[in-house]
Design an enzyme around this catalytic site. Structure first.
Site, short mmCIF file in Angstrom:
data_model
loop_
_atom_site.label_atom_id
_atom_site.label_comp_id
_atom_site.label_asym_id
_atom_site.label_seq_id
_atom_site.Cartn_x
_atom_site.Cartn_y
_atom_site.Cartn_z
N HIS A 62 2.42 1.85 -3.18
CA HIS A 62 1.46 2.75 -3.80
C HIS A 62 1.95 4.20 -3.73
CE1 HIS A 62 -2.23 -0.17 -3.37
NE2 HIS A 62 -1.20 -0.71 -4.01
N ASP A 83 0.86 -1.18 0.00
CA ASP A 83 0.00 0.00 0.00
C ASP A 83 0.90 1.23 0.00
OD1 ASP A 83 -2.25 1.84 0.52
OD2 ASP A 83 -3.34 0.01 1.04
#
Length: 489
Positions: free
Chosen positions: A320, A297
């Site tokens: 991310h 993430d």
């Protein structure tokens, strides 16, 4: 004649006595002159002069400090976060968990030993909780709370790990967090060891979908614990540790001020859901430096209530990327300001530099600088998304978090051609303003150049030509100006 002879005898005797007395005095003076020279060790019968003169080269004056520097009491190095050497288990301020009954075999529950060591270290200045190398300590969810004496250090040189998955997680323990540091000031969390989150079984819980390989979905976390949380604390140092495989966020700071993060290694698999590397919210004056983060993430996520954050020398990927947000969820106010991200590398990531807000929120994001960023095969290199939504059921709303004064300088590298590398999707009613683009050069990692960046209600200036060209960025200011009282922070 007899009288004369007697006189001669007396006269000769007097002369002999005077000469003998003169010879003794001469030997005494000679002996004293030799005291400036090296002399043999005297015999037991020898009685030295009780007041010898000072040596030719007197030694320097000994300091009057009753506790001079020594191996047992080292002088602190100014840049050192703690004044005593935590590795010295004989130090009076070092509390080795092994001395409090820890087993360190990776099977036994060592929670009680850590709590007792913490209690002892908390009560003294510059106390050190030491988890030594060559041991593996398993502990359950614990809150290490203050206030404590200043200079407290929690040093992990071995391995510190969670129970292995939700099935063996104690029912009485919180499933929202594992290690919590609460109400502390001037505390360091350091060491050369590893924090192991054992997150694999948490990632597979059937709760929310998470994107898997080739666009498929995989099950994601449900009520999974953040690995490390600092809450309502100040003047913190986190340095040197390896943090791995968290069930959810690896490290979270909430309600803190004055945080230094340096030389961390954070890692979990690329598809591990919601495993943000470092998340901060309602936290001010933060420095994140010289760290490597690879996870499933956000590499670093900055939530509402953050200001004065400096990020430099960080390598992200896969991840991310670095995100501001999400902000404004459930029509809330969110204020983020004065954020700088410099000299950062982002590799093999879904996103690069992202600002994400929900419709319906208020507040603002302002004073943001992204500079000297190197990207490699990043899917969305530069992204402002004011329509962030985790499902297709989000309704259009007129209110939005105001995005203003965002600078992108010297952003270079390659992108994944499945998405446009530059995407500004701003609110219909609250435009993004004062976006600056300078020395932005983004080329396809593979395939042909995507020459169509996306802009919607975005205003700013190109100081130099960008690659690809971003002709959709509007110059000047929008016709409708946002109300400062509604969106200011």
């Amino acid at each position: 004649m007899e009288l004369l002879a007697g006189f001669l005898v007396i006269w000769i005797t007097v002369i002999l006595i005077v000469q003998n007395s003169s010879n003794v005095e001469g030997r005494f003076h000679y002996h004293k002159k030799q005291k400036n020279k090296a002399s043999p060790v005297p015999s037991p019968a020898y009685s030295p002069d009780p007041s010898p003169p000072a040596p030719l080269n007197p030694p320097p004056t000994v300091p009057s400090d009753p506790s001079p520097s020594s191996p047992e009491n080292p002088t602190p190095v100014p840049s050192d976060p703690y004044p005593n050497d935590p590795g010295d288990s004989n130090s009076g301020s070092t509390f080795d968990v092994m001395s409090f009954g820890a087993v360190g075999d990776g099977c036994a529950d060592d929670t009680a030993a850590f709590r007792e060591a913490w209690k002892a270290a908390c009560a003294v200045e510059s106390g050190v909780v030491l988890a030594p190398s060559n041991y593996c300590f398993k502990i359950t969810s614990t809150i290490f709370s203050g206030p404590c004496k200043p200079g407290l250090v929690f040093q992990v040189d071995g391995v510190l790990m969670t129970p292995e998955g939700p099935d063996v997680w104690p029912e009485s323990d919180s499933r929202n967090q594992w290690l919590v540091f609460y109400r502390l000031d001037n505390m360091s969390f350091t060491g050369s060891g590893t924090i192991e989150g054992n997150g694999e079984k948490w990632w597979d819980l059937p709760c929310k979908p998470h994107r898997g390989p080739n666009g498929s979905t995989k099950s994601g976390p449900c009520n999974s614990p953040a690995l490390i949380r600092f809450f309502m604390s100040s003047n913190l140092v986190v340095k040197g540790l390896s943090i791995k495989n968290s069930p959810m966020f690896h490290m979270k700071f909430d309600g803190c001020e004055g945080v230094l993060i340096d030389e961390l290694s954070i890692s979990s698999p690329k598809l591990s859901p919601n495993t943000d590397g470092i998340h901060i919210e309602n936290t001010k004056s933060v420095g994140i430096y010289n760290s490597k983060i690879a996870n499933g993430d956000d590499c670093i996520s900055i939530g509402p209530g953050c200001s004065d954050v400096d990020i430099e020398g960080v390598t992200c990927g896969p991840s991310h990327g670095i995100s501001i947000g999400s902000l404004g969820v459930h029509n809330s106010q969110a204020c983020v300001s004065n954020i700088s991200v410099r000299n950062v590398a982002i590799r093999e990531s879904d996103n690069g530099l992202r600002i994400k807000t929900w419709q319906g929120g208020t507040g603002s994001v302002s004073g943001i600088v992204f500079e000297n960023i190197d990207m490699e095969n990043v899917r969305n290199c530069i992204l402002v998304d004011q329509y962030y939504c985790l499902s297709k059921a989000c309704l259009n709303q007129t209110s939005a978090v105001y995005v203003n004064d965002i600078q992108f300088r010297n952003i270079k590298g390659t992108y994944d051609v499945r998405n446009t590398p530059i995407h500004f999707a701003c609110s219909d009613t609250v435009a993004c303003t004062n976006i600056t683009m300078s020395d932005v050069e983004l080329l396809p990692y593979e395939g042909e150049l995507v020459e169509d960046p996306f802009c919607w209600n975005a205003y700013g200036a190109q100081e130099t030509l960008t690659i690809p060209p971003i002709n959709c960025l509007q110059e000047g200011e929008p016709q409708s100006v946002v109300e400062a009282s509604k969106y200011g922070c």
